[in-house]
Motif scaffolding. Sequence first.
Motif, mmCIF file in Angstrom:
data_model
loop_
_atom_site.group_PDB
_atom_site.id
_atom_site.type_symbol
_atom_site.label_atom_id
_atom_site.label_comp_id
_atom_site.label_asym_id
_atom_site.label_seq_id
_atom_site.Cartn_x
_atom_site.Cartn_y
_atom_site.Cartn_z
ATOM 1 N N GLU A 144 0.834 -1.192 0.000
ATOM 2 C CA GLU A 144 0.000 0.000 0.000
ATOM 3 C C GLU A 144 0.877 1.253 0.000
ATOM 4 O OE1 GLU A 144 -2.128 -3.395 1.730
ATOM 5 O OE2 GLU A 144 -0.199 -2.461 2.096
ATOM 6 N N LYS A 145 0.536 2.226 -0.791
ATOM 7 C CA LYS A 145 1.266 3.490 -0.819
ATOM 8 C C LYS A 145 0.609 4.465 0.159
ATOM 9 C CE LYS A 145 4.373 2.378 -3.797
ATOM 10 N NZ LYS A 145 5.788 2.227 -3.360
ATOM 11 N N THR A 146 1.345 4.832 1.178
ATOM 12 C CA THR A 146 0.828 5.753 2.178
ATOM 13 C C THR A 146 1.855 6.852 2.406
ATOM 14 O OG1 THR A 146 1.833 4.700 4.127
ATOM 15 C CG2 THR A 146 -0.251 3.763 3.324
ATOM 16 N N GLU A 147 1.486 7.827 3.254
ATOM 17 C CA GLU A 147 2.412 8.911 3.568
ATOM 18 C C GLU A 147 3.601 8.426 4.386
ATOM 19 O OE1 GLU A 147 0.826 11.538 6.954
ATOM 20 O OE2 GLU A 147 -0.973 10.578 6.131
ATOM 21 N N TYR A 148 3.530 7.203 4.909
ATOM 22 C CA TYR A 148 4.643 6.653 5.687
ATOM 23 C C TYR A 148 5.659 5.926 4.815
ATOM 24 C CZ TYR A 148 1.287 7.474 9.434
ATOM 25 O OH TYR A 148 0.388 8.051 10.285
ATOM 26 N N ASP A 149 5.408 5.839 3.523
ATOM 27 C CA ASP A 149 6.303 5.127 2.622
ATOM 28 C C ASP A 149 7.624 5.894 2.487
ATOM 29 O OD1 ASP A 149 7.446 3.546 0.727
ATOM 30 O OD2 ASP A 149 6.160 4.184 -0.924
ATOM 31 N N LYS A 190 -3.883 15.672 6.491
ATOM 32 C CA LYS A 190 -4.399 14.732 7.482
ATOM 33 C C LYS A 190 -4.108 15.203 8.895
ATOM 34 C CE LYS A 190 -4.468 9.802 8.614
ATOM 35 N NZ LYS A 190 -3.964 8.449 8.267
ATOM 36 N N PRO A 192 0.378 0.028 7.500
ATOM 37 C CA PRO A 192 -0.939 0.610 7.189
ATOM 38 C C PRO A 192 -2.076 -0.165 7.852
ATOM 39 C CG PRO A 192 -0.146 -0.648 5.321
ATOM 40 C CD PRO A 192 0.968 -0.665 6.334
ATOM 41 N N ILE A 236 -5.669 0.935 7.206
ATOM 42 C CA ILE A 236 -6.240 0.495 5.932
ATOM 43 C C ILE A 236 -6.594 -0.978 5.997
ATOM 44 C CG2 ILE A 236 -5.756 0.211 3.469
ATOM 45 C CD1 ILE A 236 -3.825 2.590 3.709
ATOM 46 N N ASP A 296 -9.687 8.023 12.353
ATOM 47 C CA ASP A 296 -8.623 7.017 12.419
ATOM 48 C C ASP A 296 -8.348 6.701 13.890
ATOM 49 O OD1 ASP A 296 -6.422 5.403 12.293
ATOM 50 O OD2 ASP A 296 -5.232 6.721 11.021
#
Length: 386
Positions: A57-62, A173, A319, A322, A365
Amino acid sequence: NYYIDQIKTSITNHLSAFSGKKRAVSLSGGVDSGTIIGMLHKITGQRVDAVSLSYNEKTEYDESTLINYSVRDHAQNWFDIKLNPMQMINDMETYYNRFDIPLATVSIYGYDYLYRKIAEMGYKNIYTGAGGDYLQAGNYPCFLYYFADLKYSKSPFYEKEVSQWIKNHGTSKFPKSYETVENFFKNNIDFSESGKLKKQELFLPSKNILNKEFYNEIGDISSNVVDSYGTYLRSYFAQELFFEAVPPGVDAEDMIDWTYGTKMISPFFSKNLIELGWELSPSKKIENGINKVLSRESLRGICALEILQRKQKNGFNAPFDIWLRGPLNDFAMDIFTSNSFLGRGFYDDSKFFKILNQHMKGSSDHMMLLWQALNLELWMCSWIDN
Protein backbone atom coordinates in the motif's frame (compact mmCIF):
# COMPACT_ATOMS: atom_id res chain seq x y z
CA ASN A 1 33.67 17.21 15.19
CA TYR A 2 33.03 15.81 18.65
CA TYR A 3 29.60 14.55 17.52
CA ILE A 4 31.05 12.78 14.49
CA ASP A 5 33.93 11.35 16.53
CA GLN A 6 31.55 9.93 19.14
CA ILE A 7 29.37 8.25 16.50
CA LYS A 8 32.51 6.76 14.97
CA THR A 9 33.81 5.60 18.35
CA SER A 10 30.51 3.98 19.33
CA ILE A 11 30.25 2.07 16.05
CA THR A 12 33.92 1.05 16.16
CA ASN A 13 33.47 -0.31 19.69
CA HIS A 14 30.49 -2.37 18.60
CA LEU A 15 32.32 -3.68 15.54
CA SER A 16 35.10 -4.86 17.84
CA ALA A 17 32.79 -6.36 20.45
CA PHE A 18 30.54 -8.21 18.00
CA SER A 19 32.93 -9.19 15.24
CA GLY A 20 32.82 -12.45 13.33
CA LYS A 21 29.09 -12.50 12.63
CA LYS A 22 27.29 -11.43 9.47
CA ARG A 23 25.94 -7.87 9.86
CA ALA A 24 23.35 -5.66 8.21
CA VAL A 25 21.73 -2.29 8.81
CA SER A 26 18.02 -2.01 9.51
CA LEU A 27 17.47 0.88 7.14
CA SER A 28 14.67 3.45 7.10
CA GLY A 29 14.52 6.72 5.23
CA GLY A 30 15.55 8.80 8.24
CA VAL A 31 18.68 10.67 9.24
CA ASP A 32 19.65 8.24 12.01
CA SER A 33 19.80 4.94 10.12
CA GLY A 34 21.25 6.86 7.16
CA THR A 35 24.02 8.05 9.47
CA ILE A 36 24.71 4.54 10.78
CA ILE A 37 25.08 2.95 7.35
CA GLY A 38 27.18 5.90 6.16
CA MET A 39 29.52 5.71 9.12
CA LEU A 40 29.85 1.92 8.83
CA HIS A 41 30.83 2.42 5.18
CA LYS A 42 33.36 5.08 6.17
CA ILE A 43 34.92 3.03 8.99
CA THR A 44 35.17 -0.30 7.18
CA GLY A 45 35.84 1.07 3.70
CA GLN A 46 33.24 -1.36 2.39
CA ARG A 47 29.63 -1.00 1.36
CA VAL A 48 27.17 -2.46 3.84
CA ASP A 49 24.24 -4.85 3.45
CA ALA A 50 20.89 -3.31 4.37
CA VAL A 51 17.38 -4.60 5.01
CA SER A 52 14.15 -2.59 5.11
CA LEU A 53 10.46 -3.22 5.69
CA SER A 54 7.79 -1.89 3.36
CA TYR A 55 4.20 -2.50 2.28
CA ASN A 56 2.35 -2.80 -1.01
CA GLU A 57 0.00 0.00 0.00
CA LYS A 58 1.27 3.49 -0.82
CA THR A 59 0.83 5.75 2.18
CA GLU A 60 2.41 8.91 3.57
CA TYR A 61 4.64 6.65 5.69
CA ASP A 62 6.30 5.13 2.62
CA GLU A 63 10.03 5.87 2.82
CA SER A 64 11.16 3.91 -0.23
CA THR A 65 12.45 6.95 -2.11
CA LEU A 66 14.50 8.13 0.87
CA ILE A 67 15.87 4.65 1.55
CA ASN A 68 17.13 4.51 -2.02
CA TYR A 69 19.46 7.45 -1.35
CA SER A 70 21.26 5.54 1.41
CA VAL A 71 21.32 2.43 -0.76
CA ARG A 72 22.82 4.44 -3.62
CA ASP A 73 25.61 5.85 -1.46
CA HIS A 74 26.43 3.06 0.97
CA ALA A 75 24.76 -0.34 0.40
CA GLN A 76 26.31 -3.46 -1.08
CA ASN A 77 23.07 -5.47 -1.06
CA TRP A 78 19.61 -4.21 -0.14
CA PHE A 79 16.68 -6.43 0.71
CA ASP A 80 13.25 -4.81 0.85
CA ILE A 81 11.00 -7.10 2.90
CA LYS A 82 7.29 -6.80 2.17
CA LEU A 83 4.74 -7.29 4.93
CA ASN A 84 1.13 -8.08 4.04
CA PRO A 85 -2.01 -8.40 6.19
CA MET A 86 -2.40 -12.12 5.56
CA GLN A 87 1.01 -12.68 7.11
CA MET A 88 -0.07 -10.60 10.09
CA ILE A 89 -3.21 -12.71 10.60
CA ASN A 90 -1.15 -15.90 10.52
CA ASP A 91 1.26 -14.47 13.08
CA MET A 92 -1.36 -13.01 15.39
CA GLU A 93 -3.07 -16.37 15.84
CA THR A 94 0.04 -17.78 17.58
CA TYR A 95 1.99 -14.66 18.53
CA TYR A 96 1.23 -14.77 22.22
CA ASN A 97 2.56 -18.27 22.54
CA ARG A 98 5.86 -16.39 22.63
CA PHE A 99 5.36 -12.74 23.59
CA ASP A 100 4.38 -12.51 27.26
CA ILE A 101 3.31 -8.83 27.03
CA PRO A 102 0.79 -7.25 24.65
CA LEU A 103 2.46 -5.47 21.75
CA ALA A 104 1.97 -1.75 22.36
CA THR A 105 2.17 -0.67 18.71
CA VAL A 106 1.97 -2.17 15.25
CA SER A 107 5.55 -0.93 14.72
CA ILE A 108 6.82 -3.48 17.27
CA TYR A 109 5.16 -6.24 15.27
CA GLY A 110 6.77 -4.82 12.12
CA TYR A 111 10.20 -4.91 13.72
CA ASP A 112 9.69 -8.47 14.87
CA TYR A 113 8.72 -9.58 11.38
CA LEU A 114 11.67 -7.72 9.84
CA TYR A 115 14.23 -9.19 12.23
CA ARG A 116 12.79 -12.66 11.78
CA LYS A 117 13.44 -12.35 8.05
CA ILE A 118 16.88 -10.82 8.62
CA ALA A 119 17.83 -13.78 10.84
CA GLU A 120 16.57 -16.24 8.21
CA MET A 121 19.01 -14.61 5.74
CA GLY A 122 21.88 -15.33 8.13
CA TYR A 123 22.43 -11.86 9.58
CA LYS A 124 23.06 -11.84 13.32
CA ASN A 125 24.34 -8.32 14.08
CA ILE A 126 21.71 -5.76 13.12
CA TYR A 127 22.66 -2.09 13.34
CA THR A 128 19.87 0.40 13.90
CA GLY A 129 19.44 4.16 14.17
CA ALA A 130 17.46 3.87 17.41
CA GLY A 131 18.27 6.57 19.96
CA GLY A 132 19.07 9.33 17.52
CA ASP A 133 15.68 10.96 18.03
CA TYR A 134 16.30 11.40 21.76
CA LEU A 135 19.72 12.90 21.11
CA GLN A 136 18.47 15.65 18.80
CA ALA A 137 14.75 16.25 19.37
CA GLY A 138 13.92 14.04 16.43
CA ASN A 139 10.35 13.05 17.19
CA TYR A 140 7.23 15.11 16.76
CA PRO A 141 6.42 16.08 20.39
CA CYS A 142 9.87 17.64 20.84
CA PHE A 143 8.75 20.68 18.88
CA LEU A 144 5.85 21.23 21.25
CA TYR A 145 7.95 20.92 24.40
CA TYR A 146 10.47 23.33 22.86
CA PHE A 147 7.66 25.80 22.16
CA ALA A 148 6.68 25.53 25.84
CA ASP A 149 10.22 26.55 26.79
CA LEU A 150 10.07 29.52 24.45
CA LYS A 151 6.72 30.61 25.82
CA TYR A 152 7.73 30.17 29.46
CA SER A 153 10.86 32.29 28.92
CA LYS A 154 8.89 34.87 26.89
CA SER A 155 11.32 34.34 24.03
CA PRO A 156 10.93 36.63 21.00
CA PHE A 157 11.42 33.53 18.82
CA TYR A 158 8.22 31.81 19.98
CA GLU A 159 5.93 33.00 17.17
CA LYS A 160 8.62 32.55 14.53
CA GLU A 161 9.34 28.96 15.52
CA VAL A 162 5.68 27.99 15.72
CA SER A 163 4.90 29.57 12.35
CA GLN A 164 7.85 27.76 10.72
CA TRP A 165 6.72 24.48 12.27
CA ILE A 166 3.21 25.00 10.87
CA LYS A 167 4.69 25.73 7.46
CA ASN A 168 7.12 22.80 7.41
CA HIS A 169 5.10 20.07 9.07
CA GLY A 170 1.40 20.70 8.49
CA THR A 171 -0.37 18.14 6.32
CA SER A 172 -3.96 17.70 5.14
CA LYS A 173 -4.40 14.73 7.48
CA PHE A 174 -2.53 16.30 10.42
CA PRO A 175 -2.81 20.09 10.09
CA LYS A 176 -0.75 22.27 12.43
CA SER A 177 -1.85 25.54 13.96
CA TYR A 178 -1.41 27.77 17.01
CA GLU A 179 -4.51 26.05 18.39
CA THR A 180 -2.68 22.71 18.13
CA VAL A 181 0.12 24.15 20.24
CA GLU A 182 -2.17 25.74 22.84
CA ASN A 183 -4.19 22.54 23.24
CA PHE A 184 -0.96 20.64 23.80
CA PHE A 185 0.09 23.11 26.49
CA LYS A 186 -3.28 22.75 28.19
CA ASN A 187 -3.02 18.97 28.40
CA ASN A 188 0.70 18.47 29.02
CA ILE A 189 2.45 21.56 30.40
CA ASP A 190 2.45 22.99 33.91
CA PHE A 191 3.61 26.59 33.56
CA SER A 192 3.94 27.05 37.32
CA GLU A 193 7.53 25.80 37.14
CA SER A 194 9.94 25.57 34.21
CA GLY A 195 10.15 22.00 32.95
CA LYS A 196 7.22 20.68 34.98
CA LEU A 197 5.06 18.17 33.12
CA LYS A 198 1.46 17.31 33.89
CA LYS A 199 0.38 13.84 34.88
CA GLN A 200 -2.12 12.32 32.50
CA GLU A 201 -4.43 9.39 32.33
CA LEU A 202 -3.06 7.26 29.55
CA PHE A 203 -5.90 7.48 27.07
CA LEU A 204 -5.57 7.91 23.35
CA PRO A 205 -7.43 10.68 21.46
CA SER A 206 -10.59 8.56 21.59
CA LYS A 207 -10.74 9.50 25.32
CA ASN A 208 -11.93 7.29 28.13
CA ILE A 209 -13.89 4.38 26.73
CA LEU A 210 -13.50 2.17 29.79
CA ASN A 211 -16.43 0.64 31.61
CA LYS A 212 -17.16 2.91 34.60
CA GLU A 213 -17.08 0.07 37.13
CA PHE A 214 -13.77 -1.20 35.79
CA TYR A 215 -12.36 2.34 35.75
CA ASN A 216 -13.31 2.89 39.39
CA GLU A 217 -11.97 -0.52 40.37
CA ILE A 218 -8.46 -0.02 38.96
CA GLY A 219 -8.06 3.39 40.64
CA ASP A 220 -5.35 5.85 39.68
CA ILE A 221 -3.97 5.16 36.21
CA SER A 222 -2.06 8.39 35.85
CA SER A 223 1.17 8.26 33.93
CA ASN A 224 4.51 8.26 35.68
CA VAL A 225 6.10 11.66 35.19
CA VAL A 226 9.67 12.73 35.85
CA ASP A 227 10.43 15.67 38.10
CA SER A 228 11.36 18.89 36.35
CA TYR A 229 14.77 18.84 34.69
CA GLY A 230 14.85 22.60 34.23
CA THR A 231 13.30 22.89 30.78
CA TYR A 232 10.30 21.19 29.19
CA LEU A 233 12.41 19.76 26.37
CA ARG A 234 14.89 18.22 28.81
CA SER A 235 12.08 16.84 30.99
CA TYR A 236 10.54 15.22 27.91
CA PHE A 237 13.95 13.76 27.01
CA ALA A 238 14.08 12.13 30.45
CA GLN A 239 10.42 11.08 30.24
CA GLU A 240 11.11 9.21 27.00
CA LEU A 241 14.21 7.50 28.39
CA PHE A 242 12.71 6.45 31.73
CA PHE A 243 9.03 5.81 31.03
CA GLU A 244 7.54 6.44 27.61
CA ALA A 245 9.54 4.99 24.73
CA VAL A 246 12.71 3.17 25.73
CA PRO A 247 11.39 0.68 28.37
CA PRO A 248 8.66 -0.93 26.18
CA GLY A 249 11.06 -0.96 23.25
CA VAL A 250 13.72 -2.74 25.30
CA ASP A 251 11.23 -5.43 26.38
CA ALA A 252 10.29 -6.18 22.80
CA GLU A 253 13.88 -5.97 21.55
CA ASP A 254 15.04 -8.51 24.12
CA MET A 255 12.33 -10.99 23.14
CA ILE A 256 13.12 -10.58 19.45
CA ASP A 257 16.85 -11.12 20.01
CA TRP A 258 16.25 -14.14 22.28
CA THR A 259 13.91 -15.71 19.73
CA TYR A 260 15.98 -15.27 16.57
CA GLY A 261 19.50 -15.28 17.98
CA THR A 262 20.12 -11.74 16.76
CA LYS A 263 21.88 -8.79 18.36
CA MET A 264 20.34 -5.39 17.77
CA ILE A 265 23.07 -2.76 17.94
CA SER A 266 22.05 0.88 18.41
CA PRO A 267 25.19 3.06 18.52
CA PHE A 268 23.30 6.26 19.37
CA PHE A 269 22.62 4.80 22.82
CA SER A 270 26.24 5.27 23.88
CA LYS A 271 26.87 7.08 27.17
CA ASN A 272 28.76 9.93 25.53
CA LEU A 273 26.14 10.52 22.84
CA ILE A 274 23.29 10.52 25.35
CA GLU A 275 25.21 13.00 27.49
CA LEU A 276 25.85 15.15 24.42
CA GLY A 277 22.12 15.19 23.72
CA TRP A 278 21.51 16.19 27.33
CA GLU A 279 23.95 19.11 27.18
CA LEU A 280 23.31 20.22 23.60
CA SER A 281 21.92 23.72 23.11
CA PRO A 282 18.28 23.73 21.94
CA SER A 283 19.36 25.74 18.88
CA LYS A 284 21.44 22.75 17.78
CA LYS A 285 18.32 20.59 17.99
CA ILE A 286 15.52 22.81 16.61
CA GLU A 287 15.75 25.98 14.55
CA ASN A 288 13.40 27.57 12.01
CA GLY A 289 10.90 24.74 12.40
CA ILE A 290 13.48 22.06 11.57
CA ASN A 291 14.91 19.50 13.99
CA LYS A 292 18.20 17.56 14.13
CA VAL A 293 20.08 20.75 13.35
CA LEU A 294 23.46 19.38 14.42
CA SER A 295 23.15 16.35 12.13
CA ARG A 296 22.08 18.47 9.19
CA GLU A 297 25.07 20.74 9.72
CA SER A 298 27.75 18.12 10.34
CA LEU A 299 26.92 14.84 8.61
CA ARG A 300 27.19 15.75 4.94
CA GLY A 301 29.21 13.08 3.21
CA ILE A 302 28.10 10.49 5.76
CA CYS A 303 24.29 10.61 5.52
CA ALA A 304 22.76 11.17 2.08
CA LEU A 305 22.26 14.87 1.32
CA GLU A 306 18.67 14.36 0.19
CA ILE A 307 17.80 12.90 3.61
CA LEU A 308 19.56 15.68 5.51
CA GLN A 309 17.69 18.32 3.51
CA ARG A 310 14.26 16.80 4.08
CA LYS A 311 12.22 18.73 6.65
CA GLN A 312 9.37 16.29 7.31
CA LYS A 313 9.50 13.07 9.31
CA ASN A 314 7.55 10.09 8.00
CA GLY A 315 7.74 7.66 10.89
CA PHE A 316 7.55 3.88 10.72
CA ASN A 317 4.00 2.57 10.56
CA ALA A 318 2.33 -0.38 8.92
CA PRO A 319 -0.94 0.61 7.19
CA PHE A 320 -2.95 -1.12 9.89
CA ASP A 321 -5.70 1.50 9.58
CA ILE A 322 -6.24 0.50 5.93
CA TRP A 323 -5.95 -3.21 6.64
CA LEU A 324 -8.60 -3.01 9.38
CA ARG A 325 -11.09 -1.67 6.84
CA GLY A 326 -10.14 -4.36 4.33
CA PRO A 327 -8.37 -7.71 4.64
CA LEU A 328 -8.19 -7.67 8.47
CA ASN A 329 -11.83 -6.70 8.93
CA ASP A 330 -13.25 -10.19 9.46
CA PHE A 331 -10.38 -11.20 11.75
CA ALA A 332 -10.75 -8.09 13.92
CA MET A 333 -14.55 -8.16 14.04
CA ASP A 334 -14.55 -11.82 15.08
CA ILE A 335 -12.42 -10.83 18.07
CA PHE A 336 -14.29 -7.64 18.97
CA THR A 337 -17.67 -9.44 18.89
CA SER A 338 -16.45 -12.58 20.68
CA ASN A 339 -17.96 -13.60 23.99
CA SER A 340 -14.56 -13.37 25.68
CA PHE A 341 -13.95 -9.78 24.54
CA LEU A 342 -17.47 -8.61 25.42
CA GLY A 343 -17.44 -10.44 28.73
CA ARG A 344 -14.28 -8.89 30.17
CA GLY A 345 -16.00 -5.69 31.22
CA PHE A 346 -13.05 -3.49 30.27
CA TYR A 347 -14.85 -1.18 27.86
CA ASP A 348 -18.06 0.75 27.67
CA ASP A 349 -19.46 -1.25 24.75
CA SER A 350 -21.47 1.61 23.25
CA LYS A 351 -18.44 3.92 23.22
CA PHE A 352 -16.10 1.24 21.93
CA PHE A 353 -18.30 0.20 19.03
CA LYS A 354 -18.97 3.83 18.17
CA ILE A 355 -15.28 4.47 17.57
CA LEU A 356 -14.92 1.09 15.87
CA ASN A 357 -17.69 2.04 13.42
CA GLN A 358 -16.14 5.47 12.87
CA HIS A 359 -12.86 3.83 11.94
CA MET A 360 -14.40 1.21 9.67
CA LYS A 361 -16.38 3.89 7.80
CA GLY A 362 -13.22 5.97 7.40
CA SER A 363 -14.60 9.06 9.15
CA SER A 364 -11.90 8.83 11.87
CA ASP A 365 -8.62 7.02 12.42
CA HIS A 366 -8.54 5.05 15.69
CA MET A 367 -5.77 2.70 14.54
CA MET A 368 -3.71 2.86 17.72
CA LEU A 369 -6.57 2.25 20.14
CA LEU A 370 -7.97 -0.62 18.05
CA TRP A 371 -4.53 -2.21 17.72
CA GLN A 372 -4.12 -2.15 21.49
CA ALA A 373 -7.63 -3.49 22.17
CA LEU A 374 -7.08 -6.30 19.67
CA ASN A 375 -3.70 -7.29 21.09
CA LEU A 376 -4.83 -7.06 24.69
CA GLU A 377 -7.58 -9.55 23.90
CA LEU A 378 -5.22 -11.91 22.05
CA TRP A 379 -2.80 -11.74 24.98
CA MET A 380 -5.60 -12.36 27.51
CA CYS A 381 -6.75 -15.43 25.58
CA SER A 382 -3.23 -16.89 25.68
CA TRP A 383 -1.99 -15.87 29.11
CA ILE A 384 -5.06 -15.41 31.32
CA ASP A 385 -7.83 -17.65 29.97
CA ASN A 386 -5.48 -20.62 29.59
